[in-house]
Design a protein around this motif. Sequence first.
Motif, PDB file in Angstrom:
ATOM      1  N   TRP A  19     -50.179  15.438 -76.271  1.00 12.71           N
ATOM      2  CA  TRP A  19     -48.817  15.974 -76.250  1.00 12.71           C
ATOM      3  C   TRP A  19     -48.036  15.508 -75.028  1.00 12.71           C
ATOM      4  O   TRP A  19     -46.840  15.257 -75.117  1.00 12.71           O
ATOM      5  CB  TRP A  19     -48.816  17.496 -76.355  1.00 12.71           C
ATOM      6  CG  TRP A  19     -49.206  18.218 -75.113  1.00 12.71           C
ATOM      7  CD1 TRP A  19     -50.447  18.628 -74.765  1.00 12.71           C
ATOM      8  CD2 TRP A  19     -48.347  18.622 -74.052  1.00 12.71           C
ATOM      9  NE1 TRP A  19     -50.434  19.269 -73.552  1.00 12.71           N
ATOM     10  CE2 TRP A  19     -49.143  19.275 -73.090  1.00 12.71           C
ATOM     11  CE3 TRP A  19     -46.989  18.497 -73.803  1.00 12.71           C
ATOM     12  CZ2 TRP A  19     -48.612  19.796 -71.911  1.00 12.71           C
ATOM     13  CZ3 TRP A  19     -46.471  19.010 -72.630  1.00 12.71           C
ATOM     14  CH2 TRP A  19     -47.278  19.659 -71.703  1.00 12.71           C
ATOM     15  N   GLN A  20     -48.698  15.358 -73.883  1.00 14.80           N
ATOM     16  CA  GLN A  20     -47.977  14.945 -72.674  1.00 14.80           C
ATOM     17  C   GLN A  20     -47.470  13.514 -72.813  1.00 14.80           C
ATOM     18  O   GLN A  20     -46.358  13.199 -72.384  1.00 14.80           O
ATOM     19  CB  GLN A  20     -48.864  15.090 -71.449  1.00 14.80           C
ATOM     20  CG  GLN A  20     -49.134  16.545 -71.114  1.00 14.80           C
ATOM     21  CD  GLN A  20     -50.132  16.700 -69.984  1.00 14.80           C
ATOM     22  OE1 GLN A  20     -51.059  15.904 -69.850  1.00 14.80           O
ATOM     23  NE2 GLN A  20     -49.954  17.735 -69.183  1.00 14.80           N
ATOM     24  N   GLU A  42     -35.666  22.031 -74.363  1.00 16.82           N
ATOM     25  CA  GLU A  42     -36.836  21.344 -73.819  1.00 16.82           C
ATOM     26  C   GLU A  42     -38.126  22.097 -74.132  1.00 16.82           C
ATOM     27  O   GLU A  42     -39.146  21.477 -74.401  1.00 16.82           O
ATOM     28  CB  GLU A  42     -36.690  21.126 -72.318  1.00 16.82           C
ATOM     29  CG  GLU A  42     -35.623  20.117 -71.952  1.00 16.82           C
ATOM     30  CD  GLU A  42     -35.886  18.726 -72.522  1.00 16.82           C
ATOM     31  OE1 GLU A  42     -37.030  18.238 -72.454  1.00 16.82           O
ATOM     32  OE2 GLU A  42     -34.942  18.132 -73.055  1.00 16.82           O
ATOM     33  N   CYS A  64     -44.296  18.862 -79.472  1.00 17.84           N
ATOM     34  CA  CYS A  64     -45.261  17.839 -79.076  1.00 17.84           C
ATOM     35  C   CYS A  64     -46.678  18.404 -79.028  1.00 17.84           C
ATOM     36  O   CYS A  64     -47.627  17.756 -79.470  1.00 17.84           O
ATOM     37  CB  CYS A  64     -44.884  17.242 -77.722  1.00 17.84           C
ATOM     38  SG  CYS A  64     -43.406  16.212 -77.774  1.00 17.84           S
ATOM     39  N   LYS A  65     -46.826  19.614 -78.498  1.00 16.01           N
ATOM     40  CA  LYS A  65     -48.146  20.243 -78.446  1.00 16.01           C
ATOM     41  C   LYS A  65     -48.713  20.455 -79.839  1.00 16.01           C
ATOM     42  O   LYS A  65     -49.907  20.268 -80.065  1.00 16.01           O
ATOM     43  CB  LYS A  65     -48.065  21.578 -77.701  1.00 16.01           C
ATOM     44  CG  LYS A  65     -47.883  21.422 -76.222  1.00 16.01           C
ATOM     45  CD  LYS A  65     -47.778  22.777 -75.533  1.00 16.01           C
ATOM     46  CE  LYS A  65     -47.583  22.623 -74.045  1.00 16.01           C
ATOM     47  NZ  LYS A  65     -47.445  23.921 -73.373  1.00 16.01           N
ATOM     48  N   TYR A 110     -44.485  13.721 -75.167  1.00 14.04           N
ATOM     49  CA  TYR A 110     -43.337  14.329 -74.485  1.00 14.04           C
ATOM     50  C   TYR A 110     -42.711  13.338 -73.513  1.00 14.04           C
ATOM     51  O   TYR A 110     -41.489  13.206 -73.441  1.00 14.04           O
ATOM     52  CB  TYR A 110     -43.788  15.595 -73.771  1.00 14.04           C
ATOM     53  CG  TYR A 110     -42.673  16.386 -73.147  1.00 14.04           C
ATOM     54  CD1 TYR A 110     -41.718  17.007 -73.933  1.00 14.04           C
ATOM     55  CD2 TYR A 110     -42.570  16.527 -71.761  1.00 14.04           C
ATOM     56  CE1 TYR A 110     -40.686  17.738 -73.373  1.00 14.04           C
ATOM     57  CE2 TYR A 110     -41.551  17.255 -71.192  1.00 14.04           C
ATOM     58  CZ  TYR A 110     -40.608  17.861 -72.002  1.00 14.04           C
ATOM     59  OH  TYR A 110     -39.590  18.576 -71.440  1.00 14.04           O
ATOM     60  N   TYR A 152     -40.782  10.811 -75.478  1.00 14.00           N
ATOM     61  CA  TYR A 152     -39.513  11.367 -75.935  1.00 14.00           C
ATOM     62  C   TYR A 152     -38.472  11.381 -74.816  1.00 14.00           C
ATOM     63  O   TYR A 152     -37.316  11.044 -75.027  1.00 14.00           O
ATOM     64  CB  TYR A 152     -39.699  12.782 -76.488  1.00 14.00           C
ATOM     65  CG  TYR A 152     -38.386  13.398 -76.884  1.00 14.00           C
ATOM     66  CD1 TYR A 152     -37.809  13.087 -78.108  1.00 14.00           C
ATOM     67  CD2 TYR A 152     -37.695  14.238 -76.029  1.00 14.00           C
ATOM     68  CE1 TYR A 152     -36.578  13.608 -78.469  1.00 14.00           C
ATOM     69  CE2 TYR A 152     -36.467  14.769 -76.376  1.00 14.00           C
ATOM     70  CZ  TYR A 152     -35.915  14.443 -77.597  1.00 14.00           C
ATOM     71  OH  TYR A 152     -34.695  14.949 -77.941  1.00 14.00           O
ATOM     72  N   GLN A 153     -38.892  11.772 -73.614  1.00 12.21           N
ATOM     73  CA  GLN A 153     -37.952  11.838 -72.498  1.00 12.21           C
ATOM     74  C   GLN A 153     -37.396  10.457 -72.148  1.00 12.21           C
ATOM     75  O   GLN A 153     -36.224  10.334 -71.805  1.00 12.21           O
ATOM     76  CB  GLN A 153     -38.619  12.456 -71.279  1.00 12.21           C
ATOM     77  CG  GLN A 153     -38.857  13.949 -71.429  1.00 12.21           C
ATOM     78  CD  GLN A 153     -39.563  14.527 -70.223  1.00 12.21           C
ATOM     79  OE1 GLN A 153     -40.465  13.905 -69.661  1.00 12.21           O
ATOM     80  NE2 GLN A 153     -39.164  15.722 -69.831  1.00 12.21           N
ATOM     81  N   ILE A 182     -39.001  21.252 -77.664  1.00  7.85           N
ATOM     82  CA  ILE A 182     -39.525  19.891 -77.788  1.00  7.85           C
ATOM     83  C   ILE A 182     -40.962  19.841 -77.274  1.00  7.85           C
ATOM     84  O   ILE A 182     -41.833  19.226 -77.892  1.00  7.85           O
ATOM     85  CB  ILE A 182     -38.622  18.889 -77.037  1.00  7.85           C
ATOM     86  CG1 ILE A 182     -37.273  18.799 -77.744  1.00  7.85           C
ATOM     87  CG2 ILE A 182     -39.280  17.519 -76.940  1.00  7.85           C
ATOM     88  CD1 ILE A 182     -36.220  18.042 -76.976  1.00  7.85           C
ATOM     89  N   GLU A 183     -41.214  20.517 -76.173  1.00  2.78           N
ATOM     90  CA  GLU A 183     -42.573  20.546 -75.632  1.00  2.78           C
ATOM     91  C   GLU A 183     -43.525  21.226 -76.617  1.00  2.78           C
ATOM     92  O   GLU A 183     -44.632  20.728 -76.856  1.00  2.78           O
ATOM     93  CB  GLU A 183     -42.586  21.281 -74.290  1.00  2.78           C
ATOM     94  CG  GLU A 183     -43.934  21.273 -73.616  1.00  2.78           C
ATOM     95  CD  GLU A 183     -43.900  21.919 -72.248  1.00  2.78           C
ATOM     96  OE1 GLU A 183     -44.873  22.625 -71.933  1.00  2.78           O
ATOM     97  OE2 GLU A 183     -42.916  21.720 -71.513  1.00  2.78           O
TER      98      GLU A 183
END
Length: 63
Positions: free
Chosen positions: A42-43, A27, A34-35, A46, A49-50, A30-31
Amino acid sequence: MNKSYAFTGRSIKFWLGLFDFITSTKEDGIENFCKTEYGTDWQWAYSHYQKNKSFPSPLKQAA
């Protein structure tokens, strides 16, 4: 004497970096992805994706 300290400093950085790599979770990776890829959004990426288990595509969103 300075050379041995420099080698020790590099060794410490290497081993600490390796420890961070081993202890990081999927995780976290992945974070970080994304950033890097989505910048200030990015949020949103993310969260997408979740929910969908796939990354959002800017090309699909624009179409």
